[in-house]
Scaffold this active site. Structure first.
Site, PDB file in Angstrom:
ATOM      1  N   LYS A 130      -2.502  -6.195 -26.374  1.00  0.00           N
ATOM      2  CA  LYS A 130      -1.731  -7.407 -26.113  1.00  0.00           C
ATOM      3  C   LYS A 130      -2.544  -8.434 -25.309  1.00  0.00           C
ATOM      4  O   LYS A 130      -3.133  -8.100 -24.278  1.00  0.00           O
ATOM      5  CB  LYS A 130      -0.458  -7.063 -25.341  1.00  0.00           C
ATOM      6  CG  LYS A 130       0.405  -6.015 -26.019  1.00  0.00           C
ATOM      7  CD  LYS A 130       0.865  -6.429 -27.409  1.00  0.00           C
ATOM      8  CE  LYS A 130       2.143  -7.201 -27.381  1.00  0.00           C
ATOM      9  NZ  LYS A 130       2.590  -7.529 -28.765  1.00  0.00           N
ATOM     10  N   LYS A 175      -1.273 -11.531 -24.279  1.00  0.00           N
ATOM     11  CA  LYS A 175      -0.465 -12.519 -23.542  1.00  0.00           C
ATOM     12  C   LYS A 175      -0.796 -12.571 -22.032  1.00  0.00           C
ATOM     13  O   LYS A 175      -0.953 -13.670 -21.473  1.00  0.00           O
ATOM     14  CB  LYS A 175       1.027 -12.251 -23.775  1.00  0.00           C
ATOM     15  CG  LYS A 175       1.926 -13.400 -23.358  1.00  0.00           C
ATOM     16  CD  LYS A 175       1.753 -14.646 -24.221  1.00  0.00           C
ATOM     17  CE  LYS A 175       2.684 -14.622 -25.411  1.00  0.00           C
ATOM     18  NZ  LYS A 175       2.408 -15.713 -26.359  1.00  0.00           N
ATOM     19  N   CYS A 223     -20.491  12.322  10.760  1.00  0.00           N
ATOM     20  CA  CYS A 223     -19.817  11.595  11.834  1.00  0.00           C
ATOM     21  C   CYS A 223     -18.741  12.459  12.496  1.00  0.00           C
ATOM     22  O   CYS A 223     -19.062  13.331  13.280  1.00  0.00           O
ATOM     23  CB  CYS A 223     -19.293  10.253  11.335  1.00  0.00           C
ATOM     24  SG  CYS A 223     -19.137   9.096  12.711  1.00  0.00           S
ATOM     25  N   GLN A 225     -19.252  15.917  14.751  1.00  0.00           N
ATOM     26  CA  GLN A 225     -18.653  16.193  16.061  1.00  0.00           C
ATOM     27  C   GLN A 225     -17.829  17.476  16.018  1.00  0.00           C
ATOM     28  O   GLN A 225     -17.863  18.278  16.960  1.00  0.00           O
ATOM     29  CB  GLN A 225     -17.795  14.995  16.484  1.00  0.00           C
ATOM     30  CG  GLN A 225     -18.623  13.715  16.626  1.00  0.00           C
ATOM     31  CD  GLN A 225     -17.779  12.456  16.834  1.00  0.00           C
ATOM     32  OE1 GLN A 225     -16.549  12.499  16.808  1.00  0.00           O
ATOM     33  NE2 GLN A 225     -18.444  11.319  17.038  1.00  0.00           N
ATOM     34  N   HIS A 284     -24.011   7.911   9.045  1.00  0.00           N
ATOM     35  CA  HIS A 284     -23.373   7.985   7.723  1.00  0.00           C
ATOM     36  C   HIS A 284     -24.420   7.808   6.625  1.00  0.00           C
ATOM     37  O   HIS A 284     -24.698   6.673   6.235  1.00  0.00           O
ATOM     38  CB  HIS A 284     -22.345   6.855   7.583  1.00  0.00           C
ATOM     39  CG  HIS A 284     -21.116   7.038   8.401  1.00  0.00           C
ATOM     40  ND1 HIS A 284     -20.004   7.703   7.938  1.00  0.00           N
ATOM     41  CD2 HIS A 284     -20.808   6.646   9.658  1.00  0.00           C
ATOM     42  CE1 HIS A 284     -19.057   7.710   8.870  1.00  0.00           C
ATOM     43  NE2 HIS A 284     -19.519   7.074   9.927  1.00  0.00           N
ATOM     44  N   GLU A 341     -24.123   8.289   3.579  1.00  0.00           N
ATOM     45  CA  GLU A 341     -23.536   7.868   2.290  1.00  0.00           C
ATOM     46  C   GLU A 341     -23.675   6.367   2.050  1.00  0.00           C
ATOM     47  O   GLU A 341     -23.689   5.914   0.914  1.00  0.00           O
ATOM     48  CB  GLU A 341     -22.056   8.293   2.199  1.00  0.00           C
ATOM     49  CG  GLU A 341     -21.059   7.571   3.109  1.00  0.00           C
ATOM     50  CD  GLU A 341     -20.949   8.159   4.516  1.00  0.00           C
ATOM     51  OE1 GLU A 341     -21.896   8.849   4.961  1.00  0.00           O
ATOM     52  OE2 GLU A 341     -19.928   7.920   5.186  1.00  0.00           O
TER      53      GLU A 341
HETATM   54  N1  GLN Z   1     -13.693   9.290  15.536  1.00  0.00           N
HETATM   55  C1  GLN Z   1     -15.078   9.576  15.758  1.00  0.00           C
HETATM   56  C2  GLN Z   1     -15.744   8.546  16.652  1.00  0.00           C
HETATM   57  O1  GLN Z   1     -15.216   7.471  16.829  1.00  0.00           O
HETATM   58  C3  GLN Z   1     -15.804   9.672  14.444  1.00  0.00           C
HETATM   59  C4  GLN Z   1     -15.929   8.353  13.743  1.00  0.00           C
HETATM   60  C5  GLN Z   1     -16.293   8.483  12.295  1.00  0.00           C
HETATM   61  O2  GLN Z   1     -16.214   9.561  11.717  1.00  0.00           O
HETATM   62  N2  GLN Z   1     -16.663   7.388  11.658  1.00  0.00           N
HETATM   63  O3  GLN Z   1     -16.786   8.806  17.183  1.00  0.00           O
END
Ligand code: GLN
Length: 553
Positions: free
Chosen positions: A205, A207, A398, A402, A524, A526
């Site tokens: 379609k 439209k 991250c 932790q 990070h 990624e």
């Molecule tokens: N909450 C954690 C911090 O502020 C990890 C942050 C995160 O995973 N981006 O250090």
């Protein structure tokens, strides 16, 4: 006449040959406009052009940093610490470039600047209005970004859907930009729409497309190219119909059918002659494309020789976009390792049981991604323990980094109740604590430890993954860190901190001896993963998962 009316024509003259491609969207959001725009960018880059991208988000937030991933998907982090819309990630991945926060323009940013200028008296007593003051600010930002990057082509993706109240000033600004840049040779409009299929006969379609083009024309924008999203390629008759009713040449009506992988989209568009069409329109005479490495990546991605299953234990798994960069990093690693990566999505909360192994049974690897807030934390810790005790490859990123430290502190060091002060401010063992410079910060936007920082690596699994490099750069977004008080004790017990900040103060990488792959990073990885250059640690996890999988058999 008001001076600001002249100002931008001067800018346009000074600009030289920079050209713009403006991508708008019609019918509904979430059509994959960003992928369309990124794919066009990749194709033009393949022809030797320098391409950059600007994403416009018409919301009032100044940036995406304060936005809930559940509503809006992942917050993407740039080198300069910009917390931006996840579409910027697509541009970085497709174009293999590094962007800055200026490449994400929001209504909040634009209005903030204009209001600040007004307060300073910069407008010399004039009435400050959407046209020309807001629209000038928008154009100026687009041009500035283009000029700073030295690009031949600036792709501008306008978020939202044509017809939305909040997009109006942006549409008006790009309409003016078209006029000022000298027309279609220098500024092209690509409109992405949806062509749904109705009824048992499966009729496509047109439209909704007709209506959204009508809406664009009412604002004074005539699209040059229409990219039609849908389940299948457009039937020839439907293409002709769109061409006729929307007044674009047949060659400029392009199908963007659902694909197995987003990385196939450049080829799908190119096969229909889109690159040639755009180059012809913009009077750019360039040789055939060089997409050899890209095509090899896509081929590897689509032809894996085996499969591994990796569990992602998260908090926002209901919306996969919350983990978009991880998903893409696994695609990149998958192509390189030539193995399919199947992801098993698990909510941390579900693993808060006596038997977390029930959920993790059969996986070849585990990822604990980043996150905020205490929901599901114990479940993630249970998953980490399970991976440690059963020698299952694990990557923590991250928050995952932790929690790996917290789990080890509780169950190996026997520090009862060891925790991050983010979750238990009264713990006897605050192994993760607030960064000193973060204590007392109350503003939520743009205040974390953000962006790219240098990391020093000592020999270990991670340094090997980075090709032996002693210094790397990766992106950050956190408020908490490993408490310096506990570092030596943890390190000497076998939980090795093999990566630290340049000054040696912040812990960045941790890995466990006597385990095939028990690795975590405060940074990070990624965000810097690219199709042709995957995140080293995601690749490490996938390779370790592959080894684990073949041993299992
Ligand atoms: N909450 C954690 C911090 O502020 C990890 C942050 C995160 O995973 N981006 O250090």
């Amino acid at each position: 006449m008001d001076e600001t009316f002249y100002y931008h024509n001067e800018m346009a003259n000074a600009r030289g040959t920079m050209k713009f491609i403006i991508v708008t969207g019609g019918v509904l959001s979430g059509l994959g406009k960003g992928i369309t725009a990124s794919s066009i960018g990749r194709l033009l880059k393949g022809r030797g052009l320098k391409v950059t991208a600007v994403k416009i988000d018409p919301y009032l937030n100044c940036d995406a940093g304060t936005m809930n991933p559940y509503q809006h998907g992942e917050v993407y982090v740039l080198d300069d610490g910009g917390e931006v819309d996840l579409d910027l990630g697509n541009y970085e991945r497709f174009l293999d470039i590094g962007l800055t926060s200026d490449h994400n323009i929001t209504t909040g940013k634009v209005y903030k600047t204009v209001i600040e200028k007004e307060r300073r008296g910069d407008y010399l007593g004039m009435t400050v209005q959407i046209i020309p003051h807001i629209t000038n600010e928008i154009k100026e930002r687009i041009k500035k970004v283009g000029e700073a990057s030295g690009a031949d082509i600036v792709l501008v993706e306008l978020g939202g859907t044509v017809g939305d109240i909040e997009s109006m000033p942006f549409l008006e600004a790009v309409r003016q930009l078209y006029r000022e840049s000298g027309g279609e040779e220098n500024c092209l409009f690509v409109h992405t729409t949806l062509v749904p299929i109705m009824g048992s006969v499966g009729e496509q379609k047109t439209k909704p497309t007709q209506h959204s083009v009508k809406e664009l024309r009412a604002i004074g924008i005539i699209p040059h190219v229409i990219v039609a999203r849908g389940v299948k390629m457009l039937d020839y008759d439907i293409k002709r119909k769109i061409s006729l009713f929307c007044d674009v040449p047949l060659a400029a009506v392009v199908s963007a059918p659902d694909a197995e992988s987003i990385y196939q989209v450049p080829d799908i568009l190119d096969q229909q002659g889109l690159t040639d069409y755009i180059l012809r329109k913009m009077k750019l005479d360039l040789p055939r494309s060089n997409m050899i490495k890209w095509n090899a990546f896509v081929k590897n991605l689509l032809n894996p020789t085996g499969a591994v299953e990796i569990a992602v234990v998260g908090k926002y798994t209901g919306l996969k976009d919350s983990y978009m960069s991880h998903i893409e990093a696994f695609h990149h690693a998958s192509a390189e390792a030539q193995v399919k990566v199947n992801l098993r999505w698990l909510e941390g909360e579900d693993l808060e049981t006596k038997n977390p192994g029930k959920f993790l049974k059969g996986v070849d690897g585990i990822l604990i991604p980043g996150g905020f807030g205490d929901r599901g934390i114990q479940g993630k810790i249970n998953a980490i323990r399970y991976a440690r005790e059963n020698s299952i490859p694990l990557l923590g990123v991250c928050l995952g980094f932790q929690l790996l430290v917290a789990e080890y502190s509780r169950n190996v060091m026997k520090w009862k109740g060891a925790d991050s002060t983010e979750f238990n401010p009264k713990t006897r063992y605050p192994v993760i604590d607030i960064l000193p410079e973060q204590a007392g910060v109350t503003d939520m936007g743009g205040t974390m430890r953000l962006g790219t920082h240098d990391i020093k690596l000592i020999p270990g699994i991670v340094r090997t993954l980075y090709g032996g490099k002693a210094k790397i750069q990766e992106r950050h977004r956190h408020r908490y860190e490993v408490n310096p008080k506990y570092i030596d004790k943890l390190d000497s017990s076998g939980l090795k901190f093999t990566g630290r900040s340049k000054d040696g103060v912040r812990m960045e990488v941790v890995e466990l001896a006597n385990h095939p792959f028990f690795v975590a990073t405060q940074f990070h990885p990624e965000f810097k993963s690219r199709p042709e250059n995957p995140s080293r640690v995601h690749l490490g996890l996938v390779e370790a998962a592959k080894a684990y999988h073949s041993k299992k058999k």
